[in-house]
Design a protein around this motif. Structure first.
Motif, mmCIF file in Angstrom:
data_model
loop_
_atom_site.group_PDB
_atom_site.id
_atom_site.type_symbol
_atom_site.label_atom_id
_atom_site.label_comp_id
_atom_site.label_asym_id
_atom_site.label_seq_id
_atom_site.Cartn_x
_atom_site.Cartn_y
_atom_site.Cartn_z
ATOM 1 N N SER A 129 42.547 51.156 59.726
ATOM 2 C CA SER A 129 42.205 52.255 58.833
ATOM 3 C C SER A 129 42.730 52.001 57.427
ATOM 4 C CB SER A 129 42.742 53.583 59.374
ATOM 5 O OG SER A 129 44.144 53.596 59.296
ATOM 6 N N VAL A 130 43.811 51.242 57.324
ATOM 7 C CA VAL A 130 44.353 50.901 56.014
ATOM 8 C C VAL A 130 43.575 49.736 55.400
ATOM 9 C CG1 VAL A 130 46.390 50.084 54.753
ATOM 10 C CG2 VAL A 130 46.645 51.726 56.617
ATOM 11 N N TYR A 131 43.246 48.763 56.228
ATOM 12 C CA TYR A 131 42.678 47.519 55.716
ATOM 13 C C TYR A 131 41.175 47.508 55.510
ATOM 14 C CZ TYR A 131 46.200 44.120 54.823
ATOM 15 O OH TYR A 131 47.204 43.421 54.243
ATOM 16 N N ARG A 132 40.487 48.214 56.397
ATOM 17 C CA ARG A 132 39.027 48.146 56.297
ATOM 18 C C ARG A 132 38.510 48.919 55.099
ATOM 19 N NH1 ARG A 132 36.987 47.424 62.166
ATOM 20 N NH2 ARG A 132 37.341 45.176 62.232
ATOM 21 N N SER A 133 37.490 48.381 54.517
ATOM 22 C CA SER A 133 36.923 49.048 53.344
ATOM 23 C C SER A 133 36.027 50.196 53.775
ATOM 24 C CB SER A 133 36.107 48.045 52.548
ATOM 25 O OG SER A 133 35.038 47.592 53.352
#
Ligand SMILES: [Zn+2]
Length: 150
Positions: A129-133
């Motif tokens: 959730s933090v990394y995906r765009s």
């Protein structure tokens, strides 16, 4: 090289293996005090690729930064400090195995997600959730739904 289990300072090397490219050396060690075995990865700093940041620019690969991200995702999960360290080690080894001079921060994120997914689904989703765009938000939602129905 401290023992992972009892913190003992002395250990003997049971097995040494170079991972691809020889940039990472994996050692199986046995603690001299508690006789438990653990694995260490030693890397040649220089062989780590330069990280291409998503917003542009480059930075040196940072284990500390990686550790922070992984521990945050693993917070309050039954993974523990040792588990986090193992994940970070395996991510580092995977990066070193690529034998490239540059790597994007997205690629690193993908490697981390792959490792986390195998260990803990909740930690994986947190990290993702933090990394995906945002473009990926739909597939991310689908993945969340899948987890809920487990
Ligand atoms: Zn020990």
């Amino acid at each position: 090289m401290k023992c992972n289990f009892c913190g003992g300072e002395s250990s003997s090397v049971v097995e040494t293996r170079k991972l691809d490219g020889g940039s990472v050396i994996r050692r199986r060690r046995q603690c001299s005090s508690c006789e438990k075995r653990f694995t260490t990865y030693e890397k040649m700093r220089k062989s780590f690729p330069t990280v291409l940041k998503s917003g542009g620019g480059t930075e040196d690969f940072s284990r500390e930064k990686l550790s922070k991200g992984v521990s945050k995702a693993c917070e309050k999960r039954p993974i523990g400090e040792e588990g986090v360290k193992e994940i970070v080690d395996s991510v580092e080894a995977a990066i070193a195995d690529k034998n490239v001079t540059t790597i994007s921060s997205e690629e690193i994120g993908e490697i981390v997600m792959e490792k986390l997914k195998a260990v803990d689904q909740v930690a994986y989703v947190r990290f993702a959730s933090v990394y995906r765009s945002f473009e990926d938000l739909n597939s991310f939602r689908e993945e969340l739904e899948e987890l809920k129905t487990d």
